[in-house]
Scaffold this active site. Structure first.
Site: not given
Ligand code: TYM
Length: 338
Positions: A120, A202, A205
């Site tokens: 990032k 991957k 977004k």
């Molecule tokens: P975020 O918002 O980027 O993504 C949400 C969830 O989607 C999963 N993910 C994927 N899984 C498979 N293939 C992909 N291409 C892919 N892209 C995203 C992510 O692994 C995630 O599980 N930091 C976290 C949000 C967060 C969080 C937490 C998660 C904040 N606090 C506490 C767990 C526990 C995030 O940015 O996810």
């Protein structure tokens, strides 16, 4: 109506997603779909991580809308508010308070090693803010506030979960058993859904400028099918998992995650089919599977009073839970409870 918190015997599943951009198939198959199935076995708490979102600049009007849309999408996907608690991170102040405390138990070196931070800061080199750096500490606070046992996430969040476990253990070593040290729950299939145009990377977004690379959960069925038809395939003509077939392997994983079919069964089913037919079937299958989610989302969008009431009651209940752990932590570190 809110989750029954008296059910103390069940273990806790906790996760969150950022309301940054619209949820795509990677989010859904890698994480959100598992959140739904875990409801049978666990008490579930699912958060909309909007504090995390502002580590990257956001348009305020968009962010507010997406935060609420994501709440409705959790419901539309099958998160049952009678069994699970869902809430906005920004509406529960103990997250930020615990994050500050945990910052003092986290080392610069370990945060600097996080691959997501490195990625990032490269992508947003004009805005490498302190929030971006300490992001995993806030994520740890999210998880540890609720004594979470399992955290269903995609593969890309594994490193953040590891640091959370390290912080929890370090704190427990000083103050006794305060936190539950959580386990990651990462599905075997689709833990890393790849882009349809760039299957070596991957689905993310931040690739919003290449619309055909991503399939959004709220894309119209015909758009979903057309994106799959355009998906990049590999040389050869066999439909099977193979390291030199990233495109086909990704499509097979998506198909299996959606249908629940075993990889070998899917390979034999498609044996002898051409790539074009295969892509069409995967596209149609995905479009069909998200259709009920989209219908429910549209219904909820028209039911403002119901959604508002649920947001209010869930926020109250979550604050009460979070406050309990925060008070315990404050006592441990030596703050007066007034
Ligand atoms: P975020 O918002 O980027 O993504 C949400 C969830 O989607 C999963 N993910 C994927 N899984 C498979 N293939 C992909 N291409 C892919 N892209 C995203 C992510 O692994 C995630 O599980 N930091 C976290 C949000 C967060 C969080 C937490 C998660 C904040 N606090 C506490 C767990 C526990 C995030 O940015 O996810």
């Amino acid at each position: 109506m809110a989750m029954d918190v008296s059910d103390v015997k069940k273990k806790i599943s906790y996760s969150a997603m950022q309301p940054t951009g619209l949820p795509h198939l990677g989010n859904y198959l890698g994480a959100l779909k598992n959140w739904v199935s875990l409801q049978d076995e666990y008490r579930c708490i699912y958060c909309i991580a909007n504090l995390h979102s502002i580590t990257v600049r956001q348009d305020p009007v968009n962010l507010r809308k997406r935060t609420r849309d994501l709440f409705m999408l959790y419901l539309a996907m099958g998160i049952d508010p009678k069994r699970s608690l869902l809430y906005f991170q920004s509406a529960v102040p103990p997250h930020a308070e615990l994050a500050w405390i945990l910052n003092c138990y986290t080392y610069m070196g370990e945060l600097g090693r996080m691959t997501q931070y490195k990625d990032k800061s490269q992508k947003h080199s004009d805005n490498i803010n302190a929030g971006l750096f300490s992001y995993p500490v806030l994520m740890s606070a999210d998880i540890l506030l609720y004594s979470s046992d399992v955290v269903p996430i995609g593969e890309d969040q594994r490193q953040h979960l590891e640091i959370c476990r390290d912080i929890a253990s370090r704190f427990n070593n000083i103050y006794g058993d305060v936190f539950v040290v959580p386990e990651a729950y990462i599905g075997k299939i689709a833990a890393r859904v790849m882009g349809l145009q760039e299957p070596e990377k991957k689905m993310s977004k931040s690739d919003g400028d290449n619309e055909n690379n991503l399939v959004y959960l709220l894309d119209k069925p015909e758009v979903i099918i057309s994106k799959f038809k355009r998906a990049v395939t590999d040389s050869g003509n066999e439909i099977k998992y193979a390291p030199d077939k990233p495109g086909i392997s990704n499509l097979l994983s998506i198909y299996c995650a959606v249908t629940g079919e075993k990889p070998e069964a899917a390979e034999s089913k498609f044996a002898g089919k051409g790539y074009g037919d295969f892509k069409l079937i995967v596209g149609e299958t995905v479009a069909e599977s998200v259709r009920p989610i989209q219908q429910k989302f549209n219904e909820l969008s028209k039911n403002k009073d119901y959604v508002d009431a649920l947001i209010r009651s869930n926020t109250e209940q979550t604050n009460a839970l979070a406050q309990r752990m925060l008070t315990k932590v404050k006592k441990k570190v030596g703050f007066p409870i007034v």
